[in-house]
Design a protein around this motif. Structure first.
Motif, PDB file in Angstrom:
ATOM      1  N   UNK A  99       0.879  -1.172   0.000  1.00  0.00           N
ATOM      2  CA  UNK A  99       0.000   0.000   0.000  1.00  0.00           C
ATOM      3  C   UNK A  99       0.916   1.221   0.000  1.00  0.00           C
ATOM      4  N   UNK A 100       0.901   1.974  -1.088  1.00  0.00           N
ATOM      5  CA  UNK A 100       1.819   3.106  -1.228  1.00  0.00           C
ATOM      6  C   UNK A 100       1.431   4.234  -0.266  1.00  0.00           C
ATOM      7  N   UNK A 101       2.407   5.091   0.038  1.00  0.00           N
ATOM      8  CA  UNK A 101       2.185   6.186   0.993  1.00  0.00           C
ATOM      9  C   UNK A 101       1.024   7.075   0.544  1.00  0.00           C
ATOM     10  N   UNK A 102       0.962   7.414  -0.728  1.00  0.00           N
ATOM     11  CA  UNK A 102      -0.125   8.268  -1.212  1.00  0.00           C
ATOM     12  C   UNK A 102      -1.482   7.605  -1.003  1.00  0.00           C
ATOM     13  N   UNK A 103      -1.538   6.294  -1.218  1.00  0.00           N
ATOM     14  CA  UNK A 103      -2.794   5.556  -1.019  1.00  0.00           C
ATOM     15  C   UNK A 103      -3.168   5.535   0.450  1.00  0.00           C
ATOM     16  N   UNK A 104      -2.182   5.306   1.313  1.00  0.00           N
ATOM     17  CA  UNK A 104      -2.444   5.321   2.758  1.00  0.00           C
ATOM     18  C   UNK A 104      -2.950   6.691   3.196  1.00  0.00           C
TER      19      UNK A 104
END
Length: 298
Positions: free
Chosen positions: A151-156
């Motif tokens: 889960x990428x930082x932007x998605x988180x």
């Protein structure tokens, strides 16, 4: 149960094994006994049931419900009980989430869909749909070694905007990503990889969802408390004492050796279900040596 919004699920949780009888059927009385042992004698203020360590992929829907009911009945008044509901199918995950809410779970653990390799837009839609489906708080489970997709930082950061997505169980092994996410969100981070408990706590984690917690809950509580108080010298010493335990339990699948250790200690565990296989005599001998190095004698 925790009432601290900064630690929505508590500090020390274990991803609890599901005890089976020797014929492979569910041991509900054993599940209750083990849950009570972890809460009353192993310093847990929370439990995760029906996760991977609980062999949830091999349990029927009826078995999952029965295990969750049994654990809630045993400790639900004095520990946070989080139900693992994640699958690689959004509709099925929502069904599991609604069933867990119906039974009385206090929160949901939702793993990144595995095998499908969804893009980040798919992860965003999946986790949001599950969080929308119940009124329970959600802990995301970020574990690329099993799911392939992180889960990428932007998605988180986008997921953190959802009022019910409140925490992450992190087993990504990327402390840089954790720090960036903590800087951008108010998500509560829990270490989901025992070997990285100390560094994750040190960069701002609030607790652990452990496997070694089956055997060393009080030491994990001591570790979390030492970091919280700023005593990193003590935290390092406690962590160092557990290194042989971390190594020993994860020489193969954690549930296999955890169940072997619990059986040797006279606690409910039973066998694992296929496609897993129980520890060999050689693995058990190595486990005895590893745990002895960490102060636990089987």
């Amino acid at each position: 149960m925790t009432s601290d919004p900064a630690r929505p699920f508590g500090r020390v949780l274990t991803a609890m094994v599901t005890p089976f009888a020797e014929d492979g059927s569910i041991d509900l009385a054993g599940a209750q006994e083990l849950a009570a042992h972890l809460v009353d004698r192993q310093a847990h203020d929370g439990l995760v049931v029906l996760g991977t360590t609980g062999e949830a992929p091999t349990l029927s829907a009826g078995e999952q419900r029965a295990v969750l009911e049994a654990v809630l009945d045993a400790v639900g008044d004095r520990a946070t009980v989080v139900a693992g509901v994640g699958t690689n199918d959004t509709a099925h995950t929502i069904e599991n989430a609604r069933r867990a809410e119906q039974v009385g779970a206090h929160g949901l653990l939702v793993v990144t869909p595995y095998y499908n390799k969804p893009p980040q837009a798919g992860l965003l839609r999946h986790f949001t749909a599950v969080a929308d489906a119940t009124d329970l708080p959600v802990m995301l489970y970020d574990i690329p070694p099993r799911s392939v997709v992180p889960i990428e930082v932007d998605t988180l950061a986008r997921l953190a905007e959802h009022p019910r997505i409140v925490a992450v169980k992190d087993a990504k092994g990327d402390l840089g990503a954790v720090m960036h996410t903590l800087a951008r969100t108010d998500l509560a981070y829990y270490s989901g990889e025992d070997m990285l408990n100390l560094p994750l706590l040190a960069v701002g984690g609030v607790g652990v969802v452990s496997v070694v917690g089956h055997l060393a809950g009080p030491r994990l509580a001591e570790l979390v408390a030492a970091v919280e108080s700023g005593d990193l010298v003590k935290a390092r010493a406690v962590n160092e004492s557990m290194l042989p335990l971390y190594t020993g339990v994860f020489r193969t699948q954690g549930v296999i050796l955890t169940k072997a250790a619990l059986r040797e200690l006279g606690l409910p565990a039973g066998p694992v279900r296929p496609p897993l296989v129980d520890a060999t005599p050689e693995q058990l001998a190595q486990l005895r040596a590893d745990l002895a190095d960490g102060g636990i004698h089987l």
